[in-house]
Scaffold this active site. Structure first.
Site: not given
Length: 323
Positions: A239, A268, A288
């Site tokens: 994270r 994001e 990601h």
């Protein structure tokens, strides 16, 4: 229970097992209907189907949703942690939430190793160089793109849960020295448990594996980052919020730290202000996707189905019966 609504992609074997547990199983995963349902769509879906239980992966479940439909007996969430679900509200409504911890631990571990090797062996740049027809007479790609082995390096994990442990197993053949920091892990017989300062100041590769909590937000601050050796790399596939990224970008851009491999950003998709990280040459940035493998569906299908069976067995045992 009579009816189960499945909003997560599931494999056929697990769906078959679920059909044996419920009178009716309605399978309408987000992969078919298109992305997640937010409050309005979720309430409409629940009111239309009126299920006794729900399996989801991305859909938003909050107090507005549960006020709109309050008949759920439990919710299965095909995620390692229920970030799409307000767990406290579910507790208020006495609705258990079952998750799928470690569903993508192997996917992340494989990607971690592959991107580290890609970084150290200049894979992306050398492939682009070749595609751009730069391999001409007189060039020496063997020397131009010579990289580093990770063999016999020191690797430190900040957080030593399922993902970090899977990575450690994959690294056994590289003859690396592994250390970790994790106050919740007491069994350190196989790997060396160290303090944060020692880990940051001695590791060749520092890998972050932390959830976002009040304790971990910005835990990896400028002071810790400044301890990293000049020729070391930081890898964050967990994270973004746990790292002071402005400090990290500054240290990498200035050459104080050799580089970083990142799969997560503060925003994001990135805002324009965040996209500058992509312009820093020594940062390898992926969108990601460390946990994005087709096999993750099989993993979370098996985990959530077994957790539901265990839950129903517990409920049946209380009632003097068993599945």
């Amino acid at each position: 229970m009579k009816k189960l609504l499945v909003r997560a992609p599931m494999n056929d074997e697990s769906l078959e097992r679920l059909h044996s547990l419920f009178t009716e199983v309605v399978y309408m995963p987000w992969t078919d209907t298109g992305e997640r349902f937010y409050e309005k769509e979720m309430i409409a879906c629940l009111l239309a189907e009126r299920p006794d239980a729900l399996i989801t992966e991305l859909d938003v479940i909050n107090e507005t949703v549960l006020k709109g439909y309050s008949a759920l007996k439990f919710i299965g969430d095909c995620r390692a942690s229920p970030e799409n679900i307000d767990v406290k509200v579910c507790e208020k409504y006495k609705i258990p939430v079952l998750c799928t911890p470690a569903r993508n631990a192997n996917a992340v571990a494989e990607m971690w190793v592959s991107t580290l090797i890609a970084y150290e062996r200049n894979l992306v740049d050398s492939v682009n160089w070749t595609k751009e027809k730069q391999w001409k007479p007189g060039t020496t790609p063997y020397h131009l793109w010579m990289g580093n082995e990770i063999y016999k390096s020191k690797i430190g994990f900040v957080g030593f849960g399922a993902v970090a442990r899977n990575i450690a197993k994959l690294l056994q053949g590289f003859n690396v020295e592994i250390s970790f920091y994790d106050p919740f892990v007491t069994d350190s017989s196989e790997y060396k448990k160290v303090g944060l300062e020692e880990l940051f100041s001695t590791s060749d590769y520092i890998s972050i594996h932390l959830p976002v909590t009040d304790t971990t937000k910005m835990m990896i601050d400028r002071e810790l980052l400044s301890l990293i050796k000049k020729d070391s790399l930081l890898i964050n596939s967990s994270r973004s919020a746990v790292v002071d990224n402005e400090a990290l970008y500054d240290l990498v851009a200035s050459g104080t730290i050799r580089g970083a491999i990142l799969d997560v950003l503060d925003s994001e998709p990135p805002l324009e202000s965040d996209s500058k990280v992509a312009d820093i040459p020594n940062i390898l940035l992926t969108p990601h996707i460390y946990g994005a493998s087709h096999q993750v569906v099989d993993h979370h299908s098996e985990i959530i189905t077994q957790r539901i069976i265990d839950y129903l067995n517990e409920q049946a045992a209380v009632a003097g019966d068993r599945l």
